[in-house]
Scaffold this motif. Structure first.
Motif: not given
Length: 315
Positions: A43-58, A91-103
């Motif tokens: 799951l970590e390999r698939s869902l990680s937003r920190f692994d550029p090769d993950s399914d989620l990052c793709n 509670v929404t999954p579309t907040l990646l950019q907001a989380v990253e902008l917070a640091g």
């Protein structure tokens, strides 16, 4: 070791500590725990937003284009969108950019405790749309493809660990009595083999190492959402990972932590985040209105406030 001993396995996956307790009358316990650990790492390999090769990052790199996704990611997205619908985007999954902008733009273990960059003025899509962005995501069940609106990227941290805990509890519940703790999102398949409930410590966010008490649960889930652990400073201002989609910034209510008991770990996880974002008064009122939920909040003032039903769970 007797056949019905409590077997334990602890490891790290999905950016958190994972702990599984399996009380099994079967010699298959060791094999089952190994399989569970392997599945969490998958799951970590698939869902990680920190692994550029993950399914989620793709998928995030393919926004605007229908993209076939593997089954773990597909199911995790479905769960996240169901949570967004149930909470009207709170509670929404579309907040990646907001989380990253917070640091929070790298794994927490490598995140600097203080960064000199000033806070941005607003999120790229604007706070007014963050609670509704999820409605533009298109799922095609036949082809198992996901199309993200252009410019929208996903972070599944709001639901993935609770969903994973529920899934493993259901799978290994066929082997014996099980409790799965995925970074504080805890699922149980049923009582222990003798019929006793599981005992879960609720930690104090104000006093490291101290407990608020011990909850007894025979089945279901419990989760705590807090802004006391995953936090950092940006230009001298404290930030945390729980974003209020109405502002696009980390939540600033009076709630430091919220703990919720629910029918599943993912339901508890989503409800705890909802309560934290709503604040103590509105959050507790909402908990009281939901007959399947019980919970408590710890406020910035140090007060511990609980819903009426929560009193039934204390040891």
């Amino acid at each position: 070791m007797t056949s019905d001993s409590l077997h334990r396995r602890s490891f790290r996956a999905m950016g958190s500590g994972i702990s599984i307790a399996l009380q099994a009358p079967s010699q298959d316990a060791h094999k089952a725990l190994n399989e569970a650990a392997g599945w969490f790492r998958q799951l970590e390999r698939s869902l990680s937003r920190f692994d550029p090769d993950s399914d989620l990052c793709n998928l995030n790199r393919s926004s605007g284009t229908p993209t076939h996704v593997a089954s773990p990611l597909w199911e995790a997205i479905r769960v996240a969108l169901a949570a967004a619908e149930a909470t009207e985007g709170l509670v929404t999954p579309t907040l990646l950019q907001a989380v990253e902008l917070a640091g929070y733009d790298r794994s927490f273990d490598s995140l600097p405790t203080d960064r000199d960059e000033p806070l941005p003025r607003e999120t790229p899509s604007g706070p007014s749309t963050l609670a509704t962005d999820f409605r533009g995501i298109v799922l095609d069940q036949v082809s198992q493809t996901v199309k993200l609106p252009t410019g929208i990227q996903l972070d599944l941290g709001g639901t993935a660990k609770g969903w994973a805990a529920d899934t493993i509890a259901a799978r290994l519940g066929k082997v014996g009595a099980i409790q799965v703790d995925a970074g504080g999102d805890i699922a149980m398949s049923g009582p222990m083999l003798g019929g006793q409930p599981w005992k879960i410590a609720v930690d104090s966010p104000m006093q490291p190492g101290a407990m608020l008490g011990v909850v007894q649960l025979a089945w279901g889930g419990i989760a705590t959402s807090g802004r006391y652990y995953r936090k950092w400073q940006r230009n001298g201002v404290w930030q945390h990972h729980i974003i209020d989609p109405h502002t696009g910034r980390p939540s600033t209510t009076d709630v430091v932590s919220a703990t919720v008991v629910a029918a599943t770990a993912v339901a508890a996880e989503v409800a705890a985040k909802r309560v934290l974002i709503l604040g103590s008064k509105q959050g507790l009122a909402w908990l009281e209105s939901e007959p399947t939920l019980a919970g408590l909040v710890v406020t910035e003032a140090g007060s511990v406030l609980e819903s009426e039903r929560m009193r039934h769970y204390w040891q």
